[in-house]
Design an enzyme around this catalytic site. Structure first.
Site, PDB file in Angstrom:
ATOM      1  N   ASP A   1       4.885   5.280  -5.805  1.00  0.00           N
ATOM      2  CA  ASP A   1       4.614   5.278  -6.819  1.00  0.00           C
ATOM      3  C   ASP A   1       4.040   3.984  -7.250  1.00  0.00           C
ATOM      4  O   ASP A   1       3.185   3.322  -6.629  1.00  0.00           O
ATOM      5  CB  ASP A   1       5.764   5.513  -7.684  1.00  0.00           C
ATOM      6  CG  ASP A   1       5.530   6.626  -8.906  1.00  0.00           C
ATOM      7  OD1 ASP A   1       4.906   5.907  -9.791  1.00  0.00           O
ATOM      8  OD2 ASP A   1       6.040   7.509  -8.941  1.00  0.00           O
TER       9      ASP A   1
ATOM     10  N   SER B   1       7.523  14.993 -13.023  1.00  0.00           N
ATOM     11  CA  SER B   1       7.820  13.916 -12.137  1.00  0.00           C
ATOM     12  C   SER B   1       9.249  13.539 -12.461  1.00  0.00           C
ATOM     13  O   SER B   1       9.695  12.651 -11.388  1.00  0.00           O
ATOM     14  CB  SER B   1       6.830  12.757 -12.472  1.00  0.00           C
ATOM     15  OG  SER B   1       5.680  13.208 -11.894  1.00  0.00           O
TER      16      SER B   1
ATOM     17  N   HIS C   1       6.763   3.394 -14.570  1.00  0.00           N
ATOM     18  CA  HIS C   1       6.997   4.927 -13.883  1.00  0.00           C
ATOM     19  C   HIS C   1       7.641   4.809 -12.317  1.00  0.00           C
ATOM     20  O   HIS C   1       8.628   5.695 -12.400  1.00  0.00           O
ATOM     21  CB  HIS C   1       5.499   5.348 -13.598  1.00  0.00           C
ATOM     22  CG  HIS C   1       5.380   6.932 -13.253  1.00  0.00           C
ATOM     23  ND1 HIS C   1       5.408   7.243 -11.865  1.00  0.00           N
ATOM     24  CD2 HIS C   1       5.360   8.045 -13.722  1.00  0.00           C
ATOM     25  CE1 HIS C   1       5.319   8.607 -11.619  1.00  0.00           C
ATOM     26  NE2 HIS C   1       5.273   8.981 -12.867  1.00  0.00           N
TER      27      HIS C   1
END
Length: 977
Positions: A243, A439, A274
């Protein structure tokens, strides 16, 4: 993959379901100003909007990097060896002084290890230079380098189709134009986390009921704390998060083993939040607690703060993950393109090296057949999403898989669903935040896998199923396939219940020449299996769906069946009963029909087992042997239902469109269906479809119907039943923008073949009424009526006595459709092959042949109900029904690991239904035997006491016996040979 099958069966009662993902996919990049890229923390709701909140949509787009190519090798080589191979391959091209190239340096943790690819900058590259590279024996493939760019956009939930209770915007405004179409689903790998509202916090305007339904910690809602109390906290399991990185001193993580940077930025920290959120769902130790707080976190930073990445970054990071022997890898990217060979090949290599890959399934729902890659791969755990009321998220993509159709049946995806809406996770620096999307669900499953990977299972009734294993001719080194086929054993044809077991596969390969170990190398995989068995249904209830003649997406231009859907011209759903025909499938199942899928030519199935063959929207050609075999099958009782669609060469030329990616005009290779091929199939019965193209609403048997870009019946036997309706000439509208109504268009035909015991044939000119893609009014009632006719020879009175019944057409009213001259269907066909002039049929392929493996029963001695998946914290011992154990039956204590479970009696009799009878009879026989022995001794003792005692005279031993004994003693002392 082997661990995936273990935990999936147990996780069904443990997880509750949701899907997330983020992805790469080849397409022209949409550039945004990096300095003004929106922050991931910008989450808001508009009080003036009709939505309860706004969604920040994260989009992934890719562009080909000019002059850069990924050169993939056949094995892992040192940097020096890779350079020599490339130099050798390009030596001839370099002599022309037109080719300038150099190897692009890659400075990352994988640089110190051998690699299987190189990034090469080639200026003035020509197809010949690429071919020169690919001709080298150690070079496997040359593909362009791709740059991945991620962007955030505000999407109002009212019209996006992603938000809570939102509906998709399918309406079009203004006049419709036929000249140009743009695809609504370009071939790109898209963000599956934010694309469906991942960065989508629950707004302040959400309902009270919804806010009360959202839990504080998803790990506790899924009862992970029960496993924590049992000592399962993920210790020793290596988890990789691909990520945007993670801060070094984040207070939520205590076991970050390694942080690596694969980007061109000189930082390891997360500048977006994120990657921090994803890592927190998996392994946070405080506040918003993750599933596996003691797991080893390996952070792979593969995206920059400007949300940019490259394919080569992923390849290097994947190689490093293999070297580090990662156990679980969370990947929140995806897209509909499965042709990015370096990326997909590396995914296969990861799973072949025992890496459990968890990936989000996509945000292209609610249509079926919208799966994203790599989550749609067979050895990747594809995760979908639900909310905390256990409703499937509307945005979540769903199966069946279509990228390998019709070479196989396709597979059910996603593999699992879990919570992905309003889930709390770690903030970028500290604290917690609530986010939504696939996600989110992906790390939920990754954390659960970490906890459940080593839990055991016990099979049962495995002898009721037959298992066969088939595989590709070459398995090298991680490519190829290995398929498991399951069938019901003959002895269980009338049995109903659950059967399960496991398949153990051992792969042996010869040792390398320089191997120090010597001998062959072996790997063993254990695949758990659990199936529900039902008794074999009658022939009339068995429907066979022809999947072999439906083309898969997305190699060519196969236009939509409904020409009104201008914003979505491509037919990319795969036309499968579990994609865009899923509602039809569920309806048939609710009506008691059993639908099976034919993934091989018509010559490969036993028609005596099926009542009806169902062909819907077929685009493929037919082998001559298939046409012959189908005629014979229908003469012997098989029935046929065909739902056709439009095919008109003039319209096909009109609906071509310009593709901005390939910069060329795309011409359809077929119509909505391959009507010329269907006419070849049914011509033996004097039937044919026309090249007409019609649209309109009408009433049939008191049902409202809508005909959406369908064809008409041009020829039909005079003994048949034909229904006609008044419809608009849509072909005239497309070609000349004129409107006209045609009276008496034959749309439905029913026919009983004349042979004794022959089957029945039903034709309908439009498939949109049973297709989920753009269906306006369903005609499931018509399908039921047709199946009643084909299966039971019951002609519906509403059709046979309809006022719309007309005389069957003879074929003179309208010309038959001809194949489009110069079409390229042979490029994608399994039937046609290129030939000088017109394409010709290939040789008929051999039918699949399965070799059933011999089962080896396990756990025969320990019947147990532990195989039943229980939802944690739902077991009430006071309510558990214990077996009725008789008082005289031996009590069996729990067994220690490795201890035999057979009773300590002759024959190793084991507990079970048979052994209960044995246990009941053993005490009886023992008692009778003891009484007989006791009686015998009592009688003997009584006789002995009643007789007078006499002393017997002593007899002297004869002299010759004493002498013989002395001789024997002497012989023993002096042995002879």
């Amino acid at each position: 993959m082997h661990l995936y099958f273990v935990w999936t069966s147990m996780l069904l009662g443990f997880l509750a379901g949701s899907w997330p993902a983020v992805g790469m996919e080849p397409k022209n990049m949409v550039q945004l100003d990096p300095g003004h890229a929106p922050k991931a923390e910008l989450l808001s709701s508009s009080p003036d909007s009709n939505c309860s909140q706004l969604t920040l949509k994260l989009e992934f787009s890719t562009e080909v990097v000019e002059h850069e190519y990924i050169v993939t090798f056949t094995g892992y080589f040192s940097a020096k060896a890779r350079s020599l191979y490339i130099s050798s391959a390009l030596r001839s091209a370099r002599d022309n002084d037109t080719l300038v190239w150099h190897i692009v340096p890659r400075e990352n943790p994988a640089s110190d290890f051998p690699s299987d690819f190189e990034l090469v900058h080639i200026r003035l590259a020509s197809p010949s230079s690429i071919l020169t590279l690919e001709d080298h024996p150690y070079i496997k493939r040359v593909t362009p380098q791709r740059k991945v760019f991620r962007s955030l956009k505000y999407i109002p939930c009212k019209c996006s189709g992603w938000g809570w209770g939102a509906s998709p915007c399918n309406t079009t405004h203004g006049s419709q134009k036929w000249q140009s179409w743009q695809s609504s689903r370009p071939f790109r790998r898209t963000s599956l986390s934010l694309g469906s509202g991942f960065w989508h916090a629950t707004g302040r305007h959400s309902s009270r009921r919804l806010l009360r339904a959202i839990p504080r910690h998803v790990a506790q809602i899924l009862q992970a704390d029960v496993l924590w109390q049992m000592g399962h906290t993920g210790s020793g399991v290596k988890v990789a998060v691909f990520d945007t990185g993670l801060s070094e001193k984040h207070p939520h993580f205590k076991n970050v083993k390694e942080r690596t940077n694969w980007t061109n930025e000189k930082t390891l920290d997360d500048g977006l939040g994120h990657g921090t959120f994803v890592a927190g769902v998996i392994a946070s130790m405080r506040e918003c607690q993750g599933f596996a707080p003691d797991s080893e976190l390996h952070i792979f930073r593969v995206f920059t703060n400007n949300q940019v990445s490259y394919t080569s970054w992923f390849l290097d990071a994947f190689n490093y993950a293999i070297l580090k022997k990662i156990d679980v890898l969370n990947l929140s990217i995806g897209g509909p393109d499965f042709m990015d060979h370096p990326f997909v090949d590396k995914v296969w290599e990861l799973t072949a090296n025992k890496v459990i890959m968890v990936s989000a399934i996509g945000n292209d729902g609610p249509l079926y057949g919208t799966l994203n890659n790599p989550a749609d791969q067979m050895d990747v755990i594809g995760v979908g999403g639900i909310d905390f009321e256990d409703n499937i998220a509307r945005f979540s993509s769903r199966g069946m898989t279509t990228w390998e159709l019709p070479g196989g049946y396709g597979r059910v995806k996603p593999d699992i669903v879990t919570y992905g809406s309003g889930v709390r996770g770690s903030g970028m620096k500290e604290g917690c935040r609530s986010l939504s999307g696939t996600s989110v669900a992906s790390p939920v499953v990754a954390g659960a896998v970490t906890l459940l990977a080593r839990l055991p299972y016990l099979p049962q009734n495995g002898d009721h199923i037959d298992v066969a294993v088939s595989y590709s001719p070459v398995l090298w080194p991680w490519a190829g396939y290995l398929a498991v086929s399951i069938s019901v054993a003959k002895k269980a044809a009338s049995w109903e219940g659950i059967a399960q077991g496991h398949v153990m596969v051992t792969v042996a390969s010869p040792a390398e020449n320089d191997s120090e170990v010597g001998g062959e190398l072996t790997s063993t995989v254990k695949l758990p299996i659990k199936v529900k068995i039902v008794p074999t249904p009658p022939r009339s209830k068995r429907v066979l769906w022809d999947q072999y003649h439906n083309l898969r997406y997305p190699p060519g231009y196969f236009p939509r069946d409904n020409l009104r859907m201008k914003n979505d011209p491509l037919d990319w759903n795969g036309d499968h009963i579990h994609t865009n025909f899923r509602d039809m499938y569920q309806h048939l199942r609710s009506m008691g029909y059993f639908v099976e899928v034919l993934g091989a030519p018509i010559t490969c199935f036993d028609a005596s087992q099926y009542g009806t063959l169902l062909m819907v929207d077929s685009e493929e050609e037919y082998f001559p042997e298939e046409i012959t075999k189908l005629r014979r099958d229908i003469d012997n009782g098989l029935s046929l239902i065909i739902f056709s669609d439009w095919y008109n060469t003039s319209v096909m030329r009109k609906v071509k469109f310009y593709d901005e990616n390939t910069r060329q005009w795309w011409m359809p290779d077929t119509g909505g269906a391959n009507v010329p091929a269907l006419n070849d199939l049914i011509s033996v019965w004097g039937m044919a479809f026309s090249d007409g193209l019609y649209e309109g609403e009408f009433t049939l048997a008191d049902h409202d119907m809508y005909y959406a870009s369908g064809c008409s019946i041009a020829r039909f036997p005079e003994e048949g039943i034909v229904i006609a309706k008044n419809l608009k000439d849509q072909g005239l509208e497309v070609l000349k923008q004129e409107t006209a109504v045609v009276e008496g268009v034959p749309v439905l035909g029913l026919y009983q073949t004349p042979s004794d015991g022959g089957g029945r044939i039903a034709l309908y000119g439009d498939s949109n009424c049973i297709d989920d893609s753009h269906r306006q009014k369903d005609c499931f009632w018509l399908l039921d009526a047709l199946l009643q006719y084909t299966s039971y020879s019951m002609t519906p009175p509403s059709l046979s006595h309809s006022h719309s019944r007309v005389a069957p057409p003879t074929g003179a009213e309208r010309p038959m459709p001809q194949r489009l001259e110069g079409n390229h269907l042979y490029r994608y066909s399994k039937v046609l092959e290129a030939h000088l002039g017109d394409p010709k049929p290939r040789p008929l392929p051999a039918c699949p042949h399965l070799s059933w493996a011999k089962p080896q029963p396990v756990n025969e001695t320990a019947p147990s109900n532990l195989w039943k998946h229980q939802k944690l914290l739902s077991v009430d011992l006071d309510k558990v029904a214990l077996p009725n154990v008789r008082p005289y039956r031996p009590q069996v204590r729990p067994l220690s690991p490795g201890e035999s479970s057979a009773w300590d009696i002759p024959g190793g009799i084991m507990p079970g239904r048979y052994n209960q009878e044995v246990g009941q009879t053993i005490p009886v026989f023992a008692f009778l035997g003891a009484m007989v022995v006791l009686s015998f001794f009592v009688v003997q003792l009584t006789k002995a006491r009643s007789k007078p005692k006499r002393r017997k005279p002593r007899i002297k031993r004869p002299t010759y016996l004493q002498q013989q004994q002395q001789q024997q003693t002497t012989t023993m002392k002096n042995p002879t040979v």
